[in-house]
Design an enzyme around this catalytic site. Structure first.
Site, short mmCIF file in Angstrom:
data_model
loop_
_atom_site.label_atom_id
_atom_site.label_comp_id
_atom_site.label_asym_id
_atom_site.label_seq_id
_atom_site.Cartn_x
_atom_site.Cartn_y
_atom_site.Cartn_z
N PRO A 1 39.09 37.54 36.55
CA PRO A 1 37.65 37.75 36.66
C PRO A 1 37.13 37.09 37.94
O PRO A 1 37.41 35.93 38.20
CB PRO A 1 37.09 37.05 35.42
CG PRO A 1 38.12 36.01 35.07
CD PRO A 1 39.44 36.63 35.47
N SER B 1 33.97 39.85 35.24
CA SER B 1 33.23 38.58 35.16
C SER B 1 31.84 38.77 34.56
O SER B 1 31.22 39.83 34.73
CB SER B 1 33.07 38.00 36.58
OG SER B 1 32.14 36.94 36.59
N GLN C 1 35.06 38.65 30.64
CA GLN C 1 35.01 37.19 30.79
C GLN C 1 33.60 36.71 30.46
O GLN C 1 32.62 37.22 31.00
CB GLN C 1 35.38 36.79 32.22
CG GLN C 1 35.32 35.29 32.49
CD GLN C 1 34.00 34.85 33.09
OE1 GLN C 1 33.36 35.61 33.83
NE2 GLN C 1 33.56 33.64 32.78
N TYR D 1 30.81 33.75 30.42
CA TYR D 1 30.22 32.44 30.69
C TYR D 1 29.17 32.23 29.62
O TYR D 1 28.35 33.13 29.38
CB TYR D 1 29.58 32.38 32.08
CG TYR D 1 30.55 32.01 33.17
CD1 TYR D 1 31.32 30.86 33.06
CD2 TYR D 1 30.67 32.78 34.31
CE1 TYR D 1 32.22 30.51 34.06
CE2 TYR D 1 31.57 32.43 35.32
CZ TYR D 1 32.34 31.29 35.18
OH TYR D 1 33.21 30.94 36.16
N THR E 1 35.53 31.29 29.63
CA THR E 1 35.89 30.35 30.70
C THR E 1 35.28 28.98 30.39
O THR E 1 34.08 28.86 30.19
CB THR E 1 35.42 30.87 32.06
OG1 THR E 1 36.06 32.12 32.31
CG2 THR E 1 35.75 29.90 33.18
N LYS F 1 40.01 30.34 28.93
CA LYS F 1 40.48 30.29 30.32
C LYS F 1 40.06 28.98 30.98
O LYS F 1 38.87 28.64 30.98
CB LYS F 1 39.90 31.47 31.11
CG LYS F 1 40.24 31.46 32.61
CD LYS F 1 39.79 32.74 33.29
CE LYS F 1 40.12 32.76 34.77
NZ LYS F 1 39.22 31.95 35.59
N HIS G 1 40.95 27.48 38.03
CA HIS G 1 39.86 28.28 38.60
C HIS G 1 40.10 28.55 40.09
O HIS G 1 39.18 28.57 40.90
CB HIS G 1 38.52 27.56 38.39
CG HIS G 1 37.33 28.47 38.21
ND1 HIS G 1 36.75 28.68 36.99
CD2 HIS G 1 36.61 29.21 39.10
CE1 HIS G 1 35.71 29.51 37.14
NE2 HIS G 1 35.61 29.84 38.40
N GLY H 1 46.49 31.31 39.60
CA GLY H 1 46.39 30.40 40.73
C GLY H 1 47.57 30.54 41.66
O GLY H 1 48.70 30.20 41.30
C1 FNR Z 1 36.76 33.30 40.67
N1 FNR Z 1 37.15 32.86 39.40
C2 FNR Z 1 36.33 33.14 38.31
N2 FNR Z 1 36.74 32.82 37.05
C3 FNR Z 1 35.98 33.13 35.98
O1 FNR Z 1 36.39 32.84 34.86
N3 FNR Z 1 34.77 33.75 36.15
C4 FNR Z 1 34.29 34.08 37.38
O2 FNR Z 1 33.20 34.65 37.50
C5 FNR Z 1 35.07 33.75 38.51
N4 FNR Z 1 34.63 34.03 39.76
C6 FNR Z 1 35.47 33.88 40.84
C7 FNR Z 1 35.07 34.33 42.08
C8 FNR Z 1 35.94 34.25 43.16
C9 FNR Z 1 35.51 34.77 44.50
C10 FNR Z 1 37.24 33.70 42.99
C11 FNR Z 1 38.22 33.63 44.15
C12 FNR Z 1 37.62 33.22 41.76
C13 FNR Z 1 38.50 32.29 39.20
C14 FNR Z 1 39.55 33.39 38.99
O3 FNR Z 1 39.35 34.06 37.78
C15 FNR Z 1 40.99 32.85 38.99
O4 FNR Z 1 41.10 31.79 38.06
C16 FNR Z 1 41.50 32.36 40.35
O5 FNR Z 1 40.93 33.12 41.40
C17 FNR Z 1 43.02 32.47 40.41
O6 FNR Z 1 43.52 31.99 41.61
P1 FNR Z 1 43.94 32.92 42.88
O7 FNR Z 1 44.77 34.07 42.36
O8 FNR Z 1 42.66 33.36 43.51
O9 FNR Z 1 44.72 31.97 43.72
C1 LAC Z 2 33.12 30.93 40.96
C2 LAC Z 2 32.43 31.16 39.69
C3 LAC Z 2 31.22 31.92 39.70
O1 LAC Z 2 34.25 30.43 40.89
O2 LAC Z 2 33.31 31.43 38.66
O3 LAC Z 2 32.53 31.15 42.05
#
Ligand code: FNR
Ligand code: LAC
Length: 365
Positions: free
Chosen positions: A83, A112, A134, A136, A162, A231, A255, A287
């Site tokens: 997400p 998301s 997902q 929040y 999350t 998550k 995250h 990640g």
């Molecule tokens: C995220 N992530 C994230 N997670 C979630 O639960 N809700 C969200 O809205 C968001 N938003 C979000 C925005 C952006 C731009 C990024 C890069 C990440 C975290 C995401 O789901 C995930 O855990 C990580 O991005 C995994 O790591 P990698 O693959 O980016 O290294």
């Molecule tokens: C982020 C949030 C919105 O990582 O999940 O930017």
């Protein structure tokens, strides 16, 4: 590369580099940045490189099956699009483009709460995309219950709650860029959060309830007809609590290094969590997954599936739905080659015996 010609990009690192050159600076900073000194952000990638593969030979790998089982159902492979908020900031195709890429590759799309497309719009535009929602949890629980009901009504197969964002992490790249975003991109997300007008990510974060507790998770698990996936867990203690409070699965995640700097990478946090979860929970990890070999290592450590975040966003930024699809295909092709060269006929048979600690120092990035 010439605009529109993605054929020259053959690795996720190529997409990373090209996205850095072409994205709007504020949007790029938001996408790639991490918290604090970005130690965890870098370590998320490095941790996979600290593991070596122990390949087996002469196994007979002419037919390979990347399929796995998740939440009791067969899936064609272990990739899930993580997400990620505000995807129209990366490309006008936004979440709908991402869902098309997921559908084309058999990946699950996790939408998301802070998306720039609503859950119902996405379901109507790309009904064939396997999808999770997902959640929040806002201080106004009515909004969360409404979001949950809409996900149920529109064919989402799981609720991903999350839990690692009681407040937003301190991200210096965003502070420096001022996080400039077009208001239009933020309106849809504001509507999803039960607010009118447009909200920046920071304003959103203030709506999220920092007092969310395991009792809330239990309530969602008992109220929701969908399986609940927690998550953002990094300890065995929390994995046990997730199982005790009705979660069906959890995502071992920091995250993407965006919340608390210097926490463990997914790869390093995973083993004790897999052990604590036993067969009570499906354990996923995310990640720093950037190579097919990373996917094999995650499965070897006991994960059932992996979420891929930023690389899919780089693909989207560079080529909309098509770019995101190409990124997922590169990863899937690499994973297939990894299975063959590791002597694994099936993703389901990968276990600890396929890896060992690497004797080299992980390369600095
Ligand atoms: C995220 N992530 C994230 N997670 C979630 O639960 N809700 C969200 O809205 C968001 N938003 C979000 C925005 C952006 C731009 C990024 C890069 C990440 C975290 C995401 O789901 C995930 O855990 C990580 O991005 C995994 O790591 P990698 O693959 O980016 O290294
Ligand atoms: C982020 C949030 C919105 O990582 O999940 O930017």
């Amino acid at each position: 590369v010439a605009p529109g010609d993605l054929s020259a990009l053959i690795s996720l690192a190529d997409y990373e580099r090209e996205a850095a050159a072409s994205m709007v600076p504020g949007a790029h900073a938001y996408a790639v940045g991490g918290a604090g000194d970005e130690i965890t952000l870098r370590d998320n990638v490095a941790a996979w490189a600290r593991l070596a593969i122990r390949p087996r030979m002469l196994v007979g790998v002419g037919e390979r099956d990347p399929g796995i089982e998740l939440l009791g159902l067969p899936r064609p492979h272990p990739l899930i699009v993580a997400p990620m908020a505000f995807q129209r900031m990366a490309h006008p195709d936004g979440e709908i483009g991402m869902a098309r890429a997921a559908a084309a590759t058999g990946s699950i799309m996790c939408l998301s709460t802070l998306a720039t497309t609503s859950a119902e719009e996405l379901a109507e535009a790309v009904p064939e995309a396997p999808r999770w929602f997902q959640l929040y949890v806002f201080a106004d629980r009515g909004v969360s219950r409404e979001l949950m009901a809409r996900a149920v009504d529109h064919g989402y197969e799981a609720l991903v709650v999350t839990v690692d964002l009681p407040v937003m992490g301190v991200r210096e790249r965003d502070l420096r860029s001022g996080q400039q975003m077009a208001a239009a991109e933020l309106v849809a997300s504001a509507a999803a959060a039960g607010a009118s007008g447009s909200l920046t990510p920071k304003q959103f974060a203030t709506l999220i309830d920092p007092d969310l507790s395991w009792r809330d998770v239990e309530r969602f698990a008992s109220d929701s007809p969908l399986p609940v996936i927690v998550k953002g867990v990094l300890t065995a203690e929390d994995a046990v609590l997730a199982a005790e409070h009705g979660a069906r699965a959890l995502v071992v995640s920091n995250h993407g290094g965006r919340q608390l700097d210097t926490v463990l990478s997914g790869a390093d946090a995973l083993p004790p969590i897999v052990e604590a979860a036993g067969d009570r929970l499906d354990v996923l990890v995310d990640g720093g997954i950037r190579r097919g070999t990373d996917v094999l290592k995650a499965l070897a450590l006991g994960a059932r599936a992996v979420m891929v975040g930023r690389p899919a966003l780089w693909g989207l930024a560079l080529g909309g739905a098509e770019g995101a699809r190409l990124v997922l295909e590169i990863l899937l092709q690499e994973f297939d080659a990894t299975l063959a060269l590791s002597g694994a006929r099936s993703a389901r048979e990968i276990d600890r015996r396929y890896i060992c600690p690497a004797p080299w120092a992980a390369p600095a990035r």
